[in-house]
Design a protein around this motif. Structure first.
Motif, short mmCIF file in Angstrom:
data_model
loop_
_atom_site.label_atom_id
_atom_site.label_comp_id
_atom_site.label_asym_id
_atom_site.label_seq_id
_atom_site.Cartn_x
_atom_site.Cartn_y
_atom_site.Cartn_z
N LYS A 17 0.84 -1.20 0.00
CA LYS A 17 0.00 0.00 0.00
C LYS A 17 0.87 1.25 0.00
O LYS A 17 0.61 2.21 -0.73
CB LYS A 17 -0.94 -0.02 1.22
CG LYS A 17 -2.09 0.91 1.13
CD LYS A 17 -2.99 0.67 -0.04
CE LYS A 17 -3.80 -0.58 0.09
NZ LYS A 17 -4.71 -0.83 -1.02
N GLN A 20 2.33 1.63 -3.39
CA GLN A 20 1.27 2.06 -4.32
C GLN A 20 1.07 3.58 -4.21
O GLN A 20 0.96 4.27 -5.24
CB GLN A 20 -0.02 1.32 -3.96
CG GLN A 20 -1.18 1.56 -4.86
CD GLN A 20 -2.39 0.71 -4.40
OE1 GLN A 20 -2.29 -0.17 -3.54
NE2 GLN A 20 -3.53 1.00 -4.98
N ALA A 24 2.12 6.52 -7.06
CA ALA A 24 1.18 7.54 -7.52
C ALA A 24 1.84 8.92 -7.47
O ALA A 24 1.69 9.72 -8.41
CB ALA A 24 -0.09 7.52 -6.68
N GLN A 40 -5.41 14.38 -2.37
CA GLN A 40 -6.50 13.77 -3.12
C GLN A 40 -6.04 13.31 -4.50
O GLN A 40 -6.43 12.24 -4.96
CB GLN A 40 -7.70 14.73 -3.25
CG GLN A 40 -8.94 14.05 -3.80
CD GLN A 40 -9.40 12.89 -2.93
OE1 GLN A 40 -9.60 13.05 -1.73
NE2 GLN A 40 -9.56 11.71 -3.52
N ASN A 41 -5.16 14.11 -5.16
CA ASN A 41 -4.60 13.68 -6.45
C ASN A 41 -3.87 12.34 -6.31
O ASN A 41 -4.02 11.44 -7.13
CB ASN A 41 -3.59 14.70 -6.99
CG ASN A 41 -4.15 16.05 -7.34
OD1 ASN A 41 -3.49 17.06 -7.12
ND2 ASN A 41 -5.35 16.11 -7.88
N CYS A 43 -4.27 10.08 -3.93
CA CYS A 43 -5.22 9.02 -3.61
C CYS A 43 -5.99 8.56 -4.84
O CYS A 43 -6.24 7.37 -5.02
CB CYS A 43 -6.20 9.49 -2.52
SG CYS A 43 -5.40 9.73 -0.93
N ASP A 44 -6.35 9.52 -5.70
CA ASP A 44 -7.07 9.16 -6.93
C ASP A 44 -6.22 8.26 -7.82
O ASP A 44 -6.72 7.26 -8.35
CB ASP A 44 -7.49 10.42 -7.69
CG ASP A 44 -8.57 11.21 -6.99
OD1 ASP A 44 -9.22 10.67 -6.06
OD2 ASP A 44 -8.78 12.39 -7.36
N ILE A 45 -4.95 8.61 -7.99
CA ILE A 45 -4.06 7.80 -8.84
C ILE A 45 -3.79 6.44 -8.19
O ILE A 45 -3.78 5.41 -8.86
CB ILE A 45 -2.72 8.54 -9.09
CG1 ILE A 45 -2.93 9.86 -9.84
CG2 ILE A 45 -1.73 7.65 -9.83
CD1 ILE A 45 -3.41 9.76 -11.25
N ALA A 46 -3.57 6.44 -6.88
CA ALA A 46 -3.27 5.19 -6.16
C ALA A 46 -4.51 4.33 -5.94
O ALA A 46 -4.40 3.17 -5.55
CB ALA A 46 -2.63 5.51 -4.81
N LYS A 47 -5.67 4.92 -6.18
CA LYS A 47 -6.95 4.23 -5.97
C LYS A 47 -7.10 3.79 -4.50
O LYS A 47 -7.43 2.64 -4.22
CB LYS A 47 -7.12 3.06 -6.92
CG LYS A 47 -7.21 3.50 -8.38
CD LYS A 47 -7.44 2.32 -9.29
CE LYS A 47 -7.76 2.72 -10.67
NZ LYS A 47 -6.87 3.18 -11.59
N VAL A 48 -6.80 4.75 -3.61
CA VAL A 48 -6.99 4.52 -2.19
C VAL A 48 -7.78 5.68 -1.59
O VAL A 48 -7.83 6.77 -2.17
CB VAL A 48 -5.64 4.37 -1.43
CG1 VAL A 48 -4.85 3.19 -1.95
CG2 VAL A 48 -4.82 5.64 -1.48
N HIS A 49 -8.38 5.45 -0.46
CA HIS A 49 -9.11 6.48 0.24
C HIS A 49 -8.12 7.36 1.01
O HIS A 49 -7.04 6.92 1.38
CB HIS A 49 -10.11 5.83 1.21
CG HIS A 49 -11.14 6.78 1.71
ND1 HIS A 49 -10.92 7.57 2.80
CD2 HIS A 49 -12.38 7.08 1.25
CE1 HIS A 49 -11.97 8.33 3.01
NE2 HIS A 49 -12.88 8.03 2.08
#
Length: 190
Positions: A17, A20, A24, A40-41, A43-49
């Protein structure tokens, strides 16, 4: 499943994690300076909250510290314990090619000094171990740790100069790295 196995699996998943999230940030740093990147950018790329991000890192600079250590650790693998010019050149050239934009963007931040320190430490560790391994051939009266610090400061500065020098071809870079490694070897070991 035994408790030990579950603990190892959890640590492995945590590492995955963290990697990951770091990957990102690397992706984003390829094209953006860090001040234009939000959590947030990432998290969006890493696909995590966002909570996952904060479970692993305090802020973006904490992530940068973690990732920089990971990135620099690949610069000089532990298995290179001599002045192997080809292996060193290949690693440095790969490092610059892979992380050129990322390093350039990091050097424009307040994290620049920490990046330089981490890089210096990697070079110093390598030089110290390499020179100490050939201690019987070491010809200088200067203590090994002093000569390692001396050369690593120059190598680090050159590394970041090479990162910013976009006109230099890989062949020119390899030639310079080879010559510098040979210079260090000749000056330290007869």
């Amino acid at each position: 499943m035994p408790k030990e196995d579950s603990s190892v699996k959890r640590k492995h998943n945590q590492q995955l994690k963290r990697d990951q999230i770091w990957n990102a940030l690397v992706f984003l740093l390829e094209n953006k300076p860090i001040e234009k990147i939000s959590i947030q950018n990432i998290c969006d790329i890493a696909k995590v909250h966002r909570t996952t991000f904060y479970n692993h890192f305090y802020d973006i600079y904490d992530l940068l510290g973690y990732g920089t250590e990971q990135m620099v650790s690949g610069l000089i693998p532990d298995d290179i314990l001599d002045f192997n010019t080809d292996a060193m050149s290949a690693n440095i050239i790969h490092y610059i090619s892979r992380y050129r934009n990322v390093l350039a963007n990091i050097t424009k931040t307040g994290f620049k000094d920490e990046l330089f320190t981490i890089t210096d430490n990697a070079f110093e560790k390598y030089l110290y171990k390499t020179i100490a391994a050939a201690k019987e051939a070491y010809s200088l009266k200067i203590p090994i740790h002093v000569i390692a610090k001396f050369y690593c400061a120059g190598l680090s500065q050159l590394l970041f100069w090479w990162v910013s020098n976009r006109e230099m071809s890989e062949e020119e870079l390899k030639s310079q790295v080879d010559e510098i490694i040979q210079l260090i070897k000749k000056s330290c070991i007869n």
